[in-house]
Design a protein around this motif. Sequence first.
Motif, short mmCIF file in Angstrom:
data_model
loop_
_atom_site.label_atom_id
_atom_site.label_comp_id
_atom_site.label_asym_id
_atom_site.label_seq_id
_atom_site.Cartn_x
_atom_site.Cartn_y
_atom_site.Cartn_z
N MET A 62 -13.30 -50.58 -3.30
CA MET A 62 -14.12 -49.80 -4.23
C MET A 62 -14.04 -48.34 -3.83
O MET A 62 -14.31 -48.00 -2.67
CB MET A 62 -15.58 -50.27 -4.20
N LEU A 63 -13.62 -47.49 -4.78
CA LEU A 63 -13.53 -46.06 -4.54
C LEU A 63 -14.66 -45.37 -5.30
O LEU A 63 -14.90 -45.67 -6.48
CB LEU A 63 -12.18 -45.51 -5.01
N LEU A 82 -14.19 -46.64 -9.06
CA LEU A 82 -13.01 -47.40 -9.46
C LEU A 82 -12.95 -48.64 -8.58
O LEU A 82 -12.95 -48.52 -7.35
CB LEU A 82 -11.75 -46.55 -9.33
N SER A 83 -12.89 -49.80 -9.21
CA SER A 83 -12.89 -51.05 -8.47
C SER A 83 -11.52 -51.72 -8.55
O SER A 83 -10.96 -51.89 -9.63
CB SER A 83 -13.95 -52.01 -9.02
N CYS A 84 -11.02 -52.08 -7.38
CA CYS A 84 -9.82 -52.91 -7.29
C CYS A 84 -10.25 -54.30 -6.81
O CYS A 84 -10.11 -54.65 -5.64
CB CYS A 84 -8.80 -52.30 -6.33
N GLY A 85 -10.85 -55.05 -7.73
CA GLY A 85 -11.28 -56.41 -7.41
C GLY A 85 -12.49 -56.49 -6.51
O GLY A 85 -12.78 -57.57 -5.97
N HIS A 86 -13.22 -55.39 -6.31
CA HIS A 86 -14.34 -55.37 -5.38
C HIS A 86 -15.67 -55.54 -6.12
O HIS A 86 -15.80 -55.12 -7.27
CB HIS A 86 -14.35 -54.05 -4.60
N PRO A 87 -16.67 -56.16 -5.46
CA PRO A 87 -17.97 -56.33 -6.12
C PRO A 87 -18.59 -54.99 -6.51
O PRO A 87 -18.45 -54.00 -5.79
CB PRO A 87 -18.82 -57.03 -5.04
N VAL A 119 -18.68 -52.35 -13.80
CA VAL A 119 -17.34 -51.88 -13.46
C VAL A 119 -16.32 -52.68 -14.25
O VAL A 119 -16.60 -53.79 -14.72
CB VAL A 119 -17.06 -52.01 -11.95
N HIS A 120 -15.15 -52.12 -14.40
CA HIS A 120 -14.02 -52.78 -15.04
C HIS A 120 -12.91 -52.87 -14.00
O HIS A 120 -12.07 -51.97 -13.89
CB HIS A 120 -13.57 -51.99 -16.27
N PRO A 121 -12.93 -53.93 -13.19
CA PRO A 121 -12.05 -53.99 -12.02
C PRO A 121 -10.58 -54.18 -12.36
O PRO A 121 -10.23 -54.91 -13.29
CB PRO A 121 -12.59 -55.19 -11.23
#
Length: 393
Positions: A240-241, A254-259, A274-276
Amino acid sequence: MDVRRDVAAGVRQPWQSSHALLVIPIVLIVVITVVDQLVPADIHLGPLLVIAPAITASFAGPWLTGLIGFLAVGAQAYIGWHFGVLFSRNVLVQILALAVLSALTVFYCVVRERRTRQLAQVRMVAEAAQHVLLWPLPEQIGSMRIACLYLAAEAEAQIGGDLYAATPTDSGVRVMIGDVRGKGLSAIGEAALLIGAFREAAHHHTSLPTLAAALELSVARNLPELEPDEELGERFATVMLVEISDEGHVTRILSCGHPPPLLLSPGSAVTVPVHPAPPLGIHGTAPGDYTVDVFSFEPGDTLLLYTDGVIEARDADGAFYPLPERAAQWAGSSPEKLVHHIRRDLLDHVEGRLDDDAALIALCRTPSPHRTHRHGPGLHVGGFAHGTGSVPR
């Protein structure tokens, strides 16, 4: 280093308590010696003296154990002398057996203390590695107050596959929290890879999508060297950024598959939508494939980032830890108190034993009366919005 003080304190405390407990074996030796002289002659209590050095070894070191063993042998010799049979074969064998057993007990203490020192050294190395890999986040970065928590699932471990980092930029603060799939040294190596890549790339990429793409490229380039052969092609990391602007209250994630994170206001905890994108390491992703979600992070609010080790922690009945409900109770607390409350409550929930590493970051925007309100397109105070990587900065 703090761990050295902890180890030293841990050594002093047992030493002090062992002096108090030393009364037990000494009293035991005296009682056995006295009673043996009072019971009938055909009853021999002298062999029971071996209990004294045996119980001393449970709380004292080799020197004190050896001292108690010496006193026990002396008491056995006194009993033989008192009855005039000191040099009889039976008494000499008892004295020799007691001396040998005491010596073996002392040897056990020596081995135990050596392993205790080795464990203390390992803890010091683990603590040093943690400070190298997971630098302690400062309590304040710009307008952000920060508190963090890391709980490793591995026994005696300080670090694992969870990771976090924060760095100030020209326009605000960028934060990363992530979770590497797997455990052990390979997971630690991958976490170190991601943290190093973030600390460098965060200052060279103007948008979160390009930053995420740079992290994906770094993972794709270096991950094969860290993957165990039996898990080749199966390793990835969720990330998660977060980008918190100094101007206005606009915050981008910005989520890369993170909760998704929690946005805490006094008395409430709201999950930020979020829209991962896929986790890093699954497949190559271009900047245009990422979605940036935008929301308003007001002064006094707290943003709580976490890894799945927190929300997937189970109690004895298999129930997951209810982070949003519990965090809402302490929404008005400072980041330090919030993290402290969650740590204590989480460990109570799992009865002190986590099945996975857990990490938390609490960020509180401090009020600034001189700062103007600037909101991004489609953004309302207290609301959420999202867009692609082309969201204006």
